[in-house]
Write a protein that holds these residues in place. Structure first.
Motif, short mmCIF file in Angstrom:
data_model
loop_
_atom_site.label_atom_id
_atom_site.label_comp_id
_atom_site.label_asym_id
_atom_site.label_seq_id
_atom_site.Cartn_x
_atom_site.Cartn_y
_atom_site.Cartn_z
N GLN A 122 0.85 -1.19 0.00
CA GLN A 122 0.00 0.00 0.00
C GLN A 122 0.88 1.24 0.00
N ILE A 123 0.65 2.13 -0.97
CA ILE A 123 1.44 3.35 -1.11
C ILE A 123 0.76 4.51 -0.40
N SER A 124 -0.56 4.57 -0.51
CA SER A 124 -1.35 5.60 0.17
C SER A 124 -2.70 5.00 0.52
N ASP A 125 -3.62 5.83 0.96
CA ASP A 125 -4.91 5.34 1.43
C ASP A 125 -5.61 4.43 0.41
N ARG A 126 -5.57 4.79 -0.86
CA ARG A 126 -6.26 3.99 -1.89
C ARG A 126 -5.36 3.66 -3.08
N LYS A 127 -4.08 3.64 -2.87
CA LYS A 127 -3.16 3.34 -3.97
C LYS A 127 -2.20 2.23 -3.56
N TRP A 128 -2.01 1.27 -4.48
CA TRP A 128 -1.16 0.11 -4.24
C TRP A 128 -0.11 0.02 -5.34
N CYS A 129 0.97 -0.69 -5.03
CA CYS A 129 2.01 -0.95 -6.02
C CYS A 129 2.29 -2.45 -6.04
N TRP A 130 2.29 -3.00 -7.25
CA TRP A 130 2.58 -4.42 -7.46
C TRP A 130 3.98 -4.52 -8.06
N TYR A 131 4.86 -5.26 -7.42
CA TYR A 131 6.22 -5.49 -7.89
C TYR A 131 6.31 -6.91 -8.43
N TYR A 132 6.83 -7.05 -9.64
CA TYR A 132 6.95 -8.35 -10.26
C TYR A 132 8.15 -8.35 -11.20
N LYS A 133 8.60 -9.53 -11.56
CA LYS A 133 9.78 -9.63 -12.42
C LYS A 133 9.37 -10.12 -13.81
N ARG A 134 9.84 -9.41 -14.84
CA ARG A 134 9.61 -9.78 -16.24
C ARG A 134 10.94 -9.63 -16.99
N ASN A 135 11.32 -10.66 -17.74
CA ASN A 135 12.58 -10.62 -18.51
C ASN A 135 13.77 -10.24 -17.63
N ASN A 136 13.83 -10.82 -16.43
CA ASN A 136 14.91 -10.59 -15.47
C ASN A 136 15.02 -9.16 -14.97
N LYS A 137 13.96 -8.36 -15.10
CA LYS A 137 13.96 -6.99 -14.59
C LYS A 137 12.73 -6.80 -13.71
N TRP A 138 12.94 -6.09 -12.59
CA TRP A 138 11.82 -5.79 -11.70
C TRP A 138 10.98 -4.67 -12.29
N LYS A 139 9.68 -4.88 -12.27
CA LYS A 139 8.71 -3.92 -12.79
C LYS A 139 7.78 -3.50 -11.67
N ARG A 140 7.15 -2.32 -11.85
CA ARG A 140 6.14 -1.85 -10.88
C ARG A 140 4.88 -1.49 -11.64
N LYS A 141 3.76 -1.77 -11.03
CA LYS A 141 2.46 -1.39 -11.60
C LYS A 141 1.63 -0.83 -10.46
N PHE A 142 1.18 0.41 -10.63
CA PHE A 142 0.35 1.05 -9.61
C PHE A 142 -1.11 0.81 -9.94
N PHE A 143 -1.92 0.64 -8.90
CA PHE A 143 -3.36 0.46 -9.10
C PHE A 143 -4.11 0.98 -7.89
N LYS A 144 -5.41 1.20 -8.09
CA LYS A 144 -6.25 1.68 -6.98
C LYS A 144 -7.17 0.57 -6.51
N GLN A 145 -8.35 0.44 -7.05
CA GLN A 145 -9.31 -0.56 -6.58
C GLN A 145 -9.17 -1.89 -7.31
N LYS A 146 -9.13 -1.85 -8.60
CA LYS A 146 -9.14 -3.05 -9.43
C LYS A 146 -7.73 -3.64 -9.56
N LEU A 147 -7.61 -4.94 -9.33
CA LEU A 147 -6.33 -5.61 -9.51
C LEU A 147 -5.93 -5.58 -10.97
N PRO A 148 -4.66 -5.38 -11.28
CA PRO A 148 -4.21 -5.38 -12.67
C PRO A 148 -4.51 -6.71 -13.37
N GLU A 149 -4.92 -6.64 -14.63
CA GLU A 149 -5.27 -7.84 -15.40
C GLU A 149 -4.10 -8.83 -15.47
#
Length: 84
Positions: free
Chosen positions: A29-56
């Motif tokens: 959780q980054i703020s009250d209604r904001k989240w960050c998803w950390y995941y690895k793709r092609n040996n590099k760490w990526k970030r995806k921010f989202f609010k209510q809906k989980l990223p597809e």
């Protein structure tokens, strides 16, 4: 996972197949209604921010069995950091 996101500020998502660290992801959780998803793709760490809906991509990724748990800092004990 949605229920756990309501309870905890940070989650670890791990494959349930013993990949020795491969496929581990984190959501925090980054703020009250904001989240960050950390995941690895092609040996590099990526970030995806989202609010209510989980990223597809996250939903498609966790189609197979995963373990979801609260993130804990194992180096902390009694509110102090200890070197092991």
């Amino acid at each position: 996972m949605r229920e756990m996101l309501r309870k905890y500020k940070s989650l670890m998502i791990k494959p349930n197949r013993g990949e020795v660290g491969q496929g581990i992801m984190k959501i925090e959780q980054i703020s009250d209604r904001k989240w960050c998803w950390y995941y690895k793709r092609n040996n590099k760490w990526k970030r995806k921010f989202f609010k209510q809906k989980l990223p597809e991509l996250l939903i498609r990724t966790i189609n197979e069995p995963y373990i979801v748990q609260e993130t804990i800092n194992l180096a902390e004990y009694e509110e102090r950091i200890h070197l092991i």
